[in-house]
Motif scaffolding. Structure first.
Motif, PDB file in Angstrom:
ATOM      1  N   SER A 159     -43.608  -4.842  25.582  1.00 36.17           N
ATOM      2  CA  SER A 159     -43.573  -3.688  26.453  1.00 36.17           C
ATOM      3  C   SER A 159     -44.387  -2.517  25.889  1.00 36.17           C
ATOM      4  O   SER A 159     -45.196  -1.903  26.585  1.00 36.17           O
ATOM      5  CB  SER A 159     -42.110  -3.289  26.643  1.00 36.17           C
ATOM      6  OG  SER A 159     -42.032  -2.122  27.351  1.00 36.17           O
ATOM      7  N   ARG A 166     -39.426  -8.511  23.070  1.00 33.15           N
ATOM      8  CA  ARG A 166     -39.556  -7.786  24.345  1.00 33.15           C
ATOM      9  C   ARG A 166     -40.053  -6.362  24.131  1.00 33.15           C
ATOM     10  O   ARG A 166     -40.827  -5.841  24.932  1.00 33.15           O
ATOM     11  CB  ARG A 166     -38.210  -7.792  25.096  1.00 33.15           C
ATOM     12  CG  ARG A 166     -37.956  -9.135  25.780  1.00 33.15           C
ATOM     13  CD  ARG A 166     -36.609  -9.216  26.456  1.00 33.15           C
ATOM     14  NE  ARG A 166     -36.400  -8.229  27.514  1.00 33.15           N
ATOM     15  CZ  ARG A 166     -35.271  -8.139  28.219  1.00 33.15           C
ATOM     16  NH1 ARG A 166     -34.266  -8.981  27.997  1.00 33.15           N
ATOM     17  NH2 ARG A 166     -35.141  -7.217  29.156  1.00 33.15           N
ATOM     18  N   GLU A 224     -38.657  -3.364  29.176  1.00 33.06           N
ATOM     19  CA  GLU A 224     -39.762  -3.380  30.158  1.00 33.06           C
ATOM     20  C   GLU A 224     -39.869  -2.072  30.938  1.00 33.06           C
ATOM     21  O   GLU A 224     -40.865  -1.818  31.611  1.00 33.06           O
ATOM     22  CB  GLU A 224     -39.579  -4.547  31.143  1.00 33.06           C
ATOM     23  CG  GLU A 224     -39.748  -5.931  30.520  1.00 33.06           C
ATOM     24  CD  GLU A 224     -38.607  -6.310  29.595  1.00 33.06           C
ATOM     25  OE1 GLU A 224     -37.478  -5.790  29.771  1.00 33.06           O
ATOM     26  OE2 GLU A 224     -38.837  -7.117  28.655  1.00 33.06           O
TER      27      GLU A 224
END
Ligand code: UDP
Ligand code: MG
Length: 315
Positions: free
Chosen positions: A30, A26, A104
């Motif tokens: 991002s 993740r 994010e």
């Protein structure tokens, strides 16, 4: 919005083995929205699980992944501080390693940074999955801290934030042994702003912050940024002394003039317990300050690194 500037990310890790692969994935997703020039610094705070093996595996296939592994558990604030000492980016993101801070959000933080802010912190709008006691104690604590300090410490924020390298540099010049980074960053000033977000629940494992660690952090925060508790106990001492003076006068008067034999066991026990309590409390407060002076005078290294893939550490 791709930029050629370098972005560093510091991730303190304590027993997060079950989530590290997902976290890494993740983070990459991002961060690559912003730049291809980035580095991750995982700081393993001597996890008891196999977090470090997971980090080794990631670092082996991605040269942008660095790690520092502590010789014992030094705590979250020190882990982040160690990361700060080794970042090389134009700006640095500090993010928890348990995915409670969503990676994010980093592009959003970065947008504000591009607008010219030096510190962009993530402010919690909601906190999922925390106990009522934790939310309540944290709320009360930040409000008290605000009253005790003369500068603004933002409410409802953790350490999740993006800071410019100027701020990193300034933080490195603050030598205190007991760290309360969000307070230090607030104290530094610079152009600060925030982005709102909903804090997720912990997906794996349990919080590494016990109530005793939280209490310790709270005392570090107060003692690093305020002398008001000391002023409070000296005022308290003064008020009680004035009050006692009148009681003494009355006692002498009652004995010699009114010729009263005071029975007074209850008042005696109450006043001695009261004074005893206040005295211990005051000594405790002074002791907290002295213990910090002591730590700073001894001036030990803040942490010991047992293993790392950063060249400058291994020299
Ligand atoms: N952490 C750490 N050392 C510790 C405790 C926690 O490095 O002694 C890390 C942990 O892995 C996480 C971050 O600090 O990435 C925040 O800790 P935690 O989630 O336990 O705190 P909470 O979110 O409950 O306040
Ligand atoms: Mg957490």
């Amino acid at each position: 919005m791709k930029t050629s500037k370098k972005l560093s990310v510091i991730i303190p890790i304590y027993n997060e083995s079950g989530i590290i692969d997902l976290l890494y994935e993740r983070l990459v997703n991002s961060v690559t929205k912003i730049t291809n020039d980035y580095e991750f610094i995982f700081v393993n705070d001597c996890s008891k699980d196999d977090s470090i093996q997971k980090i080794f595996a990631i670092a082996a296939k991605d040269e942008k992944v660095h790690y520092l592994s502590f010789s014992r558990n030094f705590g979250h604030q020190i882990a982040v501080t160690a990361g700060l000492n080794h970042v090389s980016g134009d700006c640095t993101v500090i993010i928890d390693g348990d995915l409670q801070d969503p990676p994010e959000l980093i592009p959003e933080l970065y947008l504000k940074y591009q607008e010219g802010f030096d510190v962009v912190y993530a402010k919690r709008e909601q906190r999922k999955g925390e106990t009522i006691l934790k939310k309540l104690t944290s709320k009360i604590f930040y409000r008290i801290l605000r009253k005790l300090t003369s500068f603004e410490i933002p409410l409802d924020t953790g350490d999740f934030r993006l800071i410019d390298k100027k701020v990193v540099q300034a933080l490195k010049s603050m030598p205190e042994q007991n760290k309360f980074l969000r307070g230090q960053i607030a104290w530094l000033g610079f152009k600060q702003t925030h982005v709102l977000f909903n804090r997720d629940e912990r997906q794996y494992g349990k919080s590494g912050y016990s109530y005793s660690k939280m209490f310790q952090l709270a005392i570090d925060a107060v003692t690093s940024f305020s002398d008001k508790p000391l002023a409070l106990v000296s005022r308290l001492g003064f008020i009680i002394s004035v009050f006692s003076f009148f009681i003494i006068l009355y006692t002498i008067f009652a004995h010699f003039v009114l010729k009263e034999t005071v029975t007074g066991w209850s008042s005696l026990i109450i006043s001695s317990m009261f004074i005893g309590g206040i005295q211990l409390f005051s000594i405790g407060i002074i002791g907290e300050y002295i213990s910090r002076i002591n730590k700073n005078v001894i001036d030990r290294p803040l942490y010991i690194i047992a293993d790392s893939n950063i060249d400058s550490v291994n020299k």
